[in-house]
Design a protein around this motif. Structure first.
Motif, PDB file in Angstrom:
ATOM      1  N   GLU A 165       0.836  -1.199   0.000  1.00 52.02           N
ATOM      2  CA  GLU A 165       0.000   0.000   0.000  1.00 52.02           C
ATOM      3  C   GLU A 165       0.870   1.246   0.000  1.00 52.02           C
ATOM      4  O   GLU A 165       2.081   1.184   0.217  1.00 52.02           O
ATOM      5  CB  GLU A 165      -0.939   0.032   1.205  1.00 52.02           C
ATOM      6  CG  GLU A 165      -0.259   0.247   2.543  1.00 52.02           C
ATOM      7  CD  GLU A 165      -1.256   0.426   3.677  1.00 52.02           C
ATOM      8  OE1 GLU A 165      -2.191   1.246   3.540  1.00 52.02           O
ATOM      9  OE2 GLU A 165      -1.093  -0.262   4.718  1.00 52.02           O
TER      10      GLU A 165
ATOM     11  N   ASN B 194       0.496   0.970 -23.442  1.00 51.22           N
ATOM     12  CA  ASN B 194      -0.235   1.241 -22.201  1.00 51.22           C
ATOM     13  C   ASN B 194       0.677   1.339 -20.986  1.00 51.22           C
ATOM     14  O   ASN B 194       0.214   1.307 -19.838  1.00 51.22           O
ATOM     15  CB  ASN B 194      -1.288   0.141 -21.962  1.00 51.22           C
ATOM     16  CG  ASN B 194      -0.654  -1.199 -21.630  1.00 51.22           C
ATOM     17  OD1 ASN B 194       0.457  -1.472 -22.068  1.00 51.22           O
ATOM     18  ND2 ASN B 194      -1.375  -2.024 -20.893  1.00 51.22           N
ATOM     19  N   SER B 195       1.981   1.452 -21.218  1.00 48.90           N
ATOM     20  CA  SER B 195       2.929   1.501 -20.109  1.00 48.90           C
ATOM     21  C   SER B 195       3.753   2.784 -20.152  1.00 48.90           C
ATOM     22  O   SER B 195       3.908   3.401 -21.205  1.00 48.90           O
ATOM     23  CB  SER B 195       3.876   0.295 -20.154  1.00 48.90           C
ATOM     24  OG  SER B 195       3.158  -0.918 -20.067  1.00 48.90           O
TER      25      SER B 195
ATOM     26  N   ILE C 162       3.737  -0.992 -15.828  1.00 49.91           N
ATOM     27  CA  ILE C 162       2.354  -1.173 -16.252  1.00 49.91           C
ATOM     28  C   ILE C 162       1.431  -0.293 -15.409  1.00 49.91           C
ATOM     29  O   ILE C 162       1.790   0.110 -14.297  1.00 49.91           O
ATOM     30  CB  ILE C 162       1.924  -2.651 -16.150  1.00 49.91           C
ATOM     31  CG1 ILE C 162       1.984  -3.131 -14.686  1.00 49.91           C
ATOM     32  CG2 ILE C 162       2.781  -3.533 -17.044  1.00 49.91           C
ATOM     33  CD1 ILE C 162       1.427  -4.527 -14.484  1.00 49.91           C
ATOM     34  N   PRO C 163       0.240   0.017 -15.920  1.00 53.66           N
ATOM     35  CA  PRO C 163      -0.680   0.906 -15.196  1.00 53.66           C
ATOM     36  C   PRO C 163      -0.989   0.464 -13.775  1.00 53.66           C
ATOM     37  O   PRO C 163      -1.045   1.289 -12.859  1.00 53.66           O
ATOM     38  CB  PRO C 163      -1.937   0.896 -16.074  1.00 53.66           C
ATOM     39  CG  PRO C 163      -1.426   0.632 -17.445  1.00 53.66           C
ATOM     40  CD  PRO C 163      -0.283  -0.321 -17.264  1.00 53.66           C
ATOM     41  N   HIS C 164      -1.173  -0.839 -13.542  1.00 53.65           N
ATOM     42  CA  HIS C 164      -1.508  -1.320 -12.196  1.00 53.65           C
ATOM     43  C   HIS C 164      -0.403  -0.961 -11.213  1.00 53.65           C
ATOM     44  O   HIS C 164      -0.671  -0.473 -10.103  1.00 53.65           O
ATOM     45  CB  HIS C 164      -1.713  -2.832 -12.202  1.00 53.65           C
ATOM     46  CG  HIS C 164      -1.907  -3.414 -10.827  1.00 53.65           C
ATOM     47  ND1 HIS C 164      -3.121  -3.396 -10.168  1.00 53.65           N
ATOM     48  CD2 HIS C 164      -1.018  -4.000  -9.966  1.00 53.65           C
ATOM     49  CE1 HIS C 164      -2.977  -3.948  -8.979  1.00 53.65           C
ATOM     50  NE2 HIS C 164      -1.719  -4.319  -8.837  1.00 53.65           N
ATOM     51  N   THR C 165       0.850  -1.213 -11.603  1.00 53.98           N
ATOM     52  CA  THR C 165       1.982  -0.907 -10.721  1.00 53.98           C
ATOM     53  C   THR C 165       2.092   0.584 -10.473  1.00 53.98           C
ATOM     54  O   THR C 165       2.296   1.029  -9.341  1.00 53.98           O
ATOM     55  CB  THR C 165       3.292  -1.429 -11.335  1.00 53.98           C
ATOM     56  OG1 THR C 165       3.202  -2.846 -11.490  1.00 53.98           O
ATOM     57  CG2 THR C 165       4.485  -1.098 -10.444  1.00 53.98           C
ATOM     58  N   GLU C 166       1.939   1.374 -11.521  1.00 48.02           N
ATOM     59  CA  GLU C 166       2.075   2.823 -11.367  1.00 48.02           C
ATOM     60  C   GLU C 166       0.985   3.393 -10.468  1.00 48.02           C
ATOM     61  O   GLU C 166       1.252   4.219  -9.583  1.00 48.02           O
ATOM     62  CB  GLU C 166       2.042   3.502 -12.731  1.00 48.02           C
ATOM     63  CG  GLU C 166       2.387   4.979 -12.671  1.00 48.02           C
ATOM     64  CD  GLU C 166       2.676   5.580 -14.037  1.00 48.02           C
ATOM     65  OE1 GLU C 166       2.911   6.784 -14.101  1.00 48.02           O
ATOM     66  OE2 GLU C 166       2.663   4.823 -15.032  1.00 48.02           O
ATOM     67  N   LEU C 167      -0.244   2.927 -10.660  1.00 49.25           N
ATOM     68  CA  LEU C 167      -1.365   3.464  -9.881  1.00 49.25           C
ATOM     69  C   LEU C 167      -1.330   3.042  -8.419  1.00 49.25           C
ATOM     70  O   LEU C 167      -1.899   3.728  -7.566  1.00 49.25           O
ATOM     71  CB  LEU C 167      -2.695   3.024 -10.510  1.00 49.25           C
ATOM     72  CG  LEU C 167      -3.055   3.683 -11.845  1.00 49.25           C
ATOM     73  CD1 LEU C 167      -4.301   3.025 -12.443  1.00 49.25           C
ATOM     74  CD2 LEU C 167      -3.294   5.180 -11.664  1.00 49.25           C
ATOM     75  N   ASN C 168      -0.670   1.924  -8.131  1.00 50.06           N
ATOM     76  CA  ASN C 168      -0.659   1.404  -6.765  1.00 50.06           C
ATOM     77  C   ASN C 168       0.666   1.613  -6.050  1.00 50.06           C
ATOM     78  O   ASN C 168       0.918   1.000  -5.013  1.00 50.06           O
ATOM     79  CB  ASN C 168      -1.021  -0.086  -6.778  1.00 50.06           C
ATOM     80  CG  ASN C 168      -2.483  -0.319  -7.105  1.00 50.06           C
ATOM     81  OD1 ASN C 168      -3.350  -0.212  -6.241  1.00 50.06           O
ATOM     82  ND2 ASN C 168      -2.764  -0.611  -8.368  1.00 50.06           N
ATOM     83  N   THR C 169       1.498   2.487  -6.598  1.00 52.08           N
ATOM     84  CA  THR C 169       2.763   2.848  -5.961  1.00 52.08           C
ATOM     85  C   THR C 169       2.979   4.349  -6.107  1.00 52.08           C
ATOM     86  O   THR C 169       2.220   5.034  -6.797  1.00 52.08           O
ATOM     87  CB  THR C 169       3.966   2.111  -6.604  1.00 52.08           C
ATOM     88  OG1 THR C 169       4.161   2.597  -7.939  1.00 52.08           O
ATOM     89  CG2 THR C 169       3.740   0.609  -6.630  1.00 52.08           C
TER      90      THR C 169
ATOM     91  N   ASN D 234       3.222   6.833  -9.403  1.00 58.54           N
ATOM     92  CA  ASN D 234       2.114   7.624  -9.941  1.00 58.54           C
ATOM     93  C   ASN D 234       2.286   9.117  -9.668  1.00 58.54           C
ATOM     94  O   ASN D 234       1.721   9.953 -10.373  1.00 58.54           O
ATOM     95  CB  ASN D 234       0.796   7.135  -9.341  1.00 58.54           C
ATOM     96  CG  ASN D 234      -0.416   7.684 -10.061  1.00 58.54           C
ATOM     97  OD1 ASN D 234      -0.418   7.803 -11.285  1.00 58.54           O
ATOM     98  ND2 ASN D 234      -1.452   8.020  -9.320  1.00 58.54           N
TER      99      ASN D 234
END
Length: 206
Positions: free
Chosen positions: A8, A115-116, A159-166, A169
């Protein structure tokens, strides 16, 4: 020991500077099962929990930690990546991360491809020998795969998931990031150096 899989994003709530800097971080997930004395990686830096409160924990930062990482740049409200230490029954989804930062890098470019986002990160050339294409590296505690590795910089595709959840971003060009190279590369180097020295001694009859 950590894996580089961020659990988180926390927020710095208090910084008390002195010979030992005390820090309080607001969070939720990483408090589950956490006790005083446990380890939590903050932006990839292994810190020892000194107190656990409601929705926060505290830790002490030594001068060397502040000097050798980007934690010295933290302010009230700063966002940080958090990961609890790996449990013996946990999965190693990232790679082996010790929580001991090797150097601080600087983001010099961000380029969206498909998308990355591809981050170009400048590092001290003393550490570039440990960075290889398709190898693993921890950036602010995030386990990432190296795309390109050159003398003074490397790139990673996020990738978007990693960027948005770290905290990636929130990162901008010019921001600093903690870098921990793959520990296996340093072990390999030491073994090769020892082997080379032994062979040198035998060849020259020292």
């Amino acid at each position: 020991m950590f894996t580089g899989i961020i659990e988180e994003i926390g927020k710095v709530k208090m910084i008390q500077r002195g010979d030992i800097t005390k820090i309080a971080i607001e969070c939720d997930k990483v408090l589950n099962g956490t006790r005083i004395g446990d380890s939590i990686a903050v932006n990839g830096v292994c810190l020892t929990v000194t107190n656990v409160g409601k929705n926060l924990f505290t830790a002490d930062l030594m001068r060397e930690t502040l000097k050798s990482s980007n934690l010295g740049n933290l302010k009230i409200g700063s966002m940080v990546n958090l990961e609890r230490a790996l449990s013996i029954s946990g999965r190693l989804n990232g790679h082996i991360v010790t929580g001991h930062v090797d150097t601080v890098g600087t983001i010099v470019n961000k380029n969206r491809i498909m998308n990355s986002n591809v981050f170009k990160i400048k590092i001290d050339e003393r550490y570039s020998k440990y960075v290889v294409s398709k190898g693993s590296i921890a950036v602010d505690g995030i386990s990432l795969t190296v795309v390109e590795a050159l003398a003074s910089y490397f790139t990673v595709s996020v990738i978007p998931h990693t960027e948005l959840n770290t905290t990636l971003n929130f990162k901008r060009i010019g921001d600093s990031v903690n870098i921990e190279v793959d520990i296996l590369s340093k072990y390999a180097e030491k073994l090769l150096l020892k082997k080379g020295m032994k062979e040198l001694v035998l060849e020259n009859g020292f």
